[in-house]
Motif scaffolding. Structure first.
Motif, PDB file in Angstrom:
ATOM      1  N   LEU A   3      82.238  46.564  71.497  1.00 27.57           N
ATOM      2  CA  LEU A   3      82.292  47.334  72.877  1.00 27.57           C
ATOM      3  C   LEU A   3      80.277  47.979  73.133  1.00 27.57           C
ATOM      4  O   LEU A   3      80.350  48.694  72.812  1.00 27.57           O
ATOM      5  N   GLY A   4      79.485  47.064  74.235  1.00 26.12           N
ATOM      6  CA  GLY A   4      78.437  48.010  74.698  1.00 26.12           C
ATOM      7  C   GLY A   4      77.378  46.810  74.032  1.00 26.12           C
ATOM      8  O   GLY A   4      77.421  47.074  72.954  1.00 26.12           O
ATOM      9  N   ALA A   5      76.802  48.486  73.321  1.00 27.28           N
ATOM     10  CA  ALA A   5      75.598  48.084  72.810  1.00 27.28           C
ATOM     11  C   ALA A   5      74.670  47.891  71.194  1.00 27.28           C
ATOM     12  O   ALA A   5      74.045  47.174  70.641  1.00 27.28           O
ATOM     13  N   ARG A   6      76.543  48.182  70.440  1.00 28.68           N
ATOM     14  CA  ARG A   6      76.249  47.443  68.731  1.00 28.68           C
ATOM     15  C   ARG A   6      76.108  46.344  68.434  1.00 28.68           C
ATOM     16  O   ARG A   6      77.394  46.260  67.529  1.00 28.68           O
ATOM     17  N   LEU A   7      76.991  45.801  69.813  1.00 34.62           N
ATOM     18  CA  LEU A   7      77.100  44.288  69.227  1.00 34.62           C
ATOM     19  C   LEU A   7      75.858  43.357  68.803  1.00 34.62           C
ATOM     20  O   LEU A   7      76.027  42.697  68.229  1.00 34.62           O
ATOM     21  N   THR A   8      74.759  43.735  68.500  1.00 36.10           N
ATOM     22  CA  THR A   8      72.886  43.877  67.545  1.00 36.10           C
ATOM     23  C   THR A   8      73.661  43.377  66.804  1.00 36.10           C
ATOM     24  O   THR A   8      73.534  42.779  66.051  1.00 36.10           O
ATOM     25  N   GLU A   9      74.350  44.707  66.460  1.00 35.65           N
ATOM     26  CA  GLU A   9      74.566  45.260  64.936  1.00 35.65           C
ATOM     27  C   GLU A   9      75.524  43.900  64.651  1.00 35.65           C
ATOM     28  O   GLU A   9      75.766  44.328  63.151  1.00 35.65           O
ATOM     29  N   ALA A  10      76.134  44.003  65.501  1.00 34.49           N
ATOM     30  CA  ALA A  10      77.727  43.724  64.689  1.00 34.49           C
ATOM     31  C   ALA A  10      77.536  41.515  64.611  1.00 34.49           C
ATOM     32  O   ALA A  10      78.471  41.480  63.492  1.00 34.49           O
ATOM     33  N   LEU A  11      76.329  41.094  64.944  1.00 39.13           N
ATOM     34  CA  LEU A  11      76.438  39.631  64.728  1.00 39.13           C
ATOM     35  C   LEU A  11      75.433  40.040  63.658  1.00 39.13           C
ATOM     36  O   LEU A  11      75.871  39.018  62.415  1.00 39.13           O
ATOM     37  N   LYS A  12      74.783  40.778  63.232  1.00 39.81           N
ATOM     38  CA  LYS A  12      74.552  41.397  61.795  1.00 39.81           C
ATOM     39  C   LYS A  12      74.975  40.934  60.875  1.00 39.81           C
ATOM     40  O   LYS A  12      75.009  40.621  60.135  1.00 39.81           O
ATOM     41  N   ALA A  13      75.864  41.564  61.178  1.00 39.06           N
ATOM     42  CA  ALA A  13      76.914  41.954  60.068  1.00 39.06           C
ATOM     43  C   ALA A  13      77.882  40.512  59.683  1.00 39.06           C
ATOM     44  O   ALA A  13      78.172  40.161  58.774  1.00 39.06           O
ATOM     45  N   ALA A  14      78.150  40.173  60.457  1.00 38.97           N
ATOM     46  CA  ALA A  14      78.958  38.892  60.617  1.00 38.97           C
ATOM     47  C   ALA A  14      78.052  37.227  59.315  1.00 38.97           C
ATOM     48  O   ALA A  14      78.684  37.603  58.820  1.00 38.97           O
ATOM     49  N   ASP A  15      76.338  37.829  60.066  1.00 35.99           N
ATOM     50  CA  ASP A  15      75.892  37.370  59.301  1.00 35.99           C
ATOM     51  C   ASP A  15      75.859  37.077  57.891  1.00 35.99           C
ATOM     52  O   ASP A  15      75.982  35.907  56.624  1.00 35.99           O
ATOM     53  N   THR A  16      75.520  39.177  57.795  1.00 31.26           N
ATOM     54  CA  THR A  16      76.209  39.354  56.216  1.00 31.26           C
ATOM     55  C   THR A  16      77.826  38.615  55.209  1.00 31.26           C
ATOM     56  O   THR A  16      77.974  38.069  54.318  1.00 31.26           O
TER      57      THR A  16
END
Length: 663
Positions: free
Chosen positions: A524-537
């Motif tokens: 939820l919100g602006a942590r989405l960019t970090e969530a996508l990085k986590a998904a890559d890892t």
């Protein structure tokens, strides 16, 4: 400009500070001779300029109270006499002469000094402040406690005239009479919004009416008239108050029970010191001293600036040029909001915008340029602003109340009673949601999801980027079924293209931005960019990961969330908000649906249950455990007890424990 025999730069900033070098604490300041105070103040002002040029922060307000700060500490016996600064953003000179000069260049940095007053820092900061209009109430508490305990000591509240737009200041003044002469309020009028012209005559009158001789005669006359007749005493007191008010101003404050002194020039030490000494020794009270100052005083670039260099980035002392980065990057969220709302209002005459003394900080300044008759700055009065918006909504307008998350807390009762209970379509544009870097915990928007999503009738959104903010602004404008809020962070967006035509979002519906099978991240919100990085890892580790942008904290997209919870081995929720927000609502939903009993692996990630001090944003997120690496560690910890690990190998519990401990 600074006038001094010492070496100066072209801007008037001193290169040597021999008197300031002798002062570590106010007791050292009191050893100086009165005729040395002018030079001391020049040196103190120079130190403030040089400090803020390195640290950034609030400059103009501090420069305006240099003489006042020195005079208060010179005359009063601080810290026994309690000095309370309203807001506290003008306290840099105060910090320099109260034992913190050796750390002053750590202002607003991780592990350094706060940009506001803070009790944990010093005995000279008796009351922490970063929100406006609290000083008189707090000082009244100190003064009354001393009076009840029969302890010596005054309480001095320094409050700016802007802070007088908040009702709390008057609530405190209305109750201040019981404190007697132990309470002193200094009204720092730095915008000339109240004061008549000041000069030699007004300075003379201020010294006269604060003198022991005048106050002694006044007290004697009061006692005599009381003995003659209570009615005569009351009538003569009112006549004296109005007569003095006609000459000096201040009748309003006299009516609230204060003895008014002023206005006086807050940069003229020959006027300031005697008045403060008179007030210190007076038996009359409580007393209000009206001091006129100039924001940015003594630094030409600040004096000539429209905002008096209120808040600045690091800057070059000689040229005044601020270091605002390379420029040309993504637009700031508040500007995206302001420009979007202005465009929407071009075709919708019902849209209007309200801000509480933060037009540029919220982007309402951009709306105001396009639609000045529909933009309202209510001053530092969030409670009034919210109820004002409720009235506009009840009469068919589309009000957007653009208020920082931390300041909206001050109007929570109005949000509940005047908006939510009546189900009025007020639109809350909540700026500075989440962590805010150098401003620290007092300005962090940590709690808005928790305190809004718990309310019936309320819709709560959070954009993942600036394009989503455009869509949510339009969605809010088109929503008329009740109150709706959208929260967005401080600073620049992510750099995504802005839509030419905004999209009206379906209320309570999120979106899946990445499909996977093993792990689900609900962001939820602006942590989405970090969530996508986590998904890559996680994908690289053999853990196929889905990522959903929920968009709404209330109402939840129960269909999407249920699908994620039931079709993945582990799910985590991610939000830049305190406990009680999205994660709590998802857990409640899962519990109500009976999913918890099915062995669901669900973890919530949120801000820690602590007030985080100021630091660089990336360090704050690291401390909060909300970066991509922390999401990965949370997933691995949830999967640790599986018999089969990543890529079919056993998970190393020891290594995983160490990673989890770091998280």
């Amino acid at each position: 400009m600074i006038e001094n025999d010492k070496t100066k730069t072209d801007t008037g900033v001193l290169e040597e500070t021999p008197l300031l070098d002798q002062v570590t604490y106010p007791e050292d300041l009191r050893k100086l001779k009165p005729d040395q105070l002018r030079q001391f103040c020049d040196e103190l002002r120079s130190e403030v300029i040089n400090t803020v040029s390195v640290t950034g922060g609030h400059l103009g307000a501090g420069l305006g109270v240099v003489e006042l700060t020195a005079a208060i500490h010179y005359v009063f016996n601080t810290p026994r006499d309690r000095l309370v600064w309203d807001v506290g953003h003008q306290c840099y000179p105060h910090k320099i002469i109260t034992g913190r000069r050796d750390r002053i260049r750590t202002l607003r940095k991780g592990g350094g000094l706060s940009g506001f007053t803070k009790r944990a820092e010093s005995d000279y900061d008796p009351f922490g402040a970063a929100h406006s209009s609290t000083s008189i109430s707090a000082a009244l508490g100190f003064a009354t406690a001393n009076k009840l305990a029969d302890q010596p000591g005054k309480a001095i509240a320094v409050i700016g005239d802007g802070a007088m737009s908040a009702g709390m200041a008057y609530e405190a003044m209305n109750n201040a009479e019981a404190a007697g002469n132990r309470l002193v309020v200094i009204l720092n009028d730095n915008d000339m919004s109240i004061a008549p012209p000041v000069g030699g005559l007004s300075g003379y009158l201020a010294r006269l009416i604060s003198s022991s001789e005048y106050l002694g005669l006044r007290s004697l006359a009061s006692k005599m008239t009381q003995k003659i007749s209570r009615r005569v005493h009351k009538g003569l007191s009112k006549a004296e108050s109005h007569t003095k008010g006609m000459v000096t101003g201040g009748t309003f404050f006299e009516e609230l029970g204060f003895y008014y002194v002023g206005p006086i020039d807050g940069h003229n030490l020959d006027h300031l010191i005697p008045v403060l000494e008179n007030v210190r020794d007076a038996e009359e009270g409580p007393i209000l001293i009206h001091v006129v100052t100039e924001k940015g005083k003594g630094y030409s670039f600040a004096e000539e600036s429209a905002d008096k260099y209120h808040g600045v980035a690091k800057f070059d002392v000689i040229t005044g040029k601020q270091d605002k980065g390379k420029g040309g990057g993504p637009p700031a969220y508040q500007n995206v909001f302001g420009e979007t709302l202005a465009k929407l209002a071009d075709n919708d005459p019902k849209i209007c915008a309200i801000t509480a003394a933060m037009p540029s900080g919220t982007g309402v300044d951009k709306f105001a340029k396009a639609h000045p008759d529909r933009a309202f700055d209510v001053g530092i009065a969030e409670q009034h602003g919210v109820t004002f918006a409720a009235g506009l909504a009840a009469q068919g307008m589309k009000p957007f109340a653009a208020i920082y998350s931390t300041f909206l807390q001050r109007a929570y009762d109005q949000v509940v009673h005047d908006v939510a209970i009546q189900n009025l379509p007020v639109r809350f544009a909540i700026d500075r949601a989440g962590l805010v870097g150098a401003d620290g915990c007092t300005h962090a928007g940590s709690f808005d999801i928790t305190y809004l999503a718990t309310l019936p009738n309320m819709v709560v959104m959070a954009p993942s980027d600036e394009a989503e903010l455009v869509h949510m602004t339009y969605t809010a404008a088109e929503y008329n079924d009740g109150p709706i809020a959208f929260r967005y962070p401080r600073g620049a967006g992510t750099g995504v293209p802005l839509p030419e035509v905004p999209e009206k979002l379906e209320i309570g519906k999120g979106r899946i931005v990445r499909e996977g099978k093993k792990v689900a991240i609900l962001s939820l919100g602006a942590r989405l960019t970090e969530a996508l990085k986590a998904a890559d890892t996680l994908d690289a580790k053999g853990l196929s990961t889905s990522v959903a942008d929920l968009r709404f904290a209330k109402p939840l997209d129960e269909e999407l969330i249920t699908k994620m919870l039931t079709s993945h081995d582990v799910c985590i929720t991610v939000e830049e908000a305190a406990v009680g927000g999205l994660g709590a609502h998802v857990l409640t939903m899962a519990s109500d649906a009976g999913l918890i009993d099915a062995g669901l692996k669900l973890r919530t990630m949120r801000l820690p249950d602590a007030f985080q001090d100021q630091d660089a944003p990336d360090k704050q997120y690291d401390e909060a455990g909300l970066n991509a690496e922390h999401m990965v560690e949370t997933v691995l910890k949830a999967l640790r007890h599986n018999s089969a690990g990543v890529d079919g190998a056993e998970l190393d519990d020891t290594a995983d424990d160490e990673a989890c401990a770091q998280a």
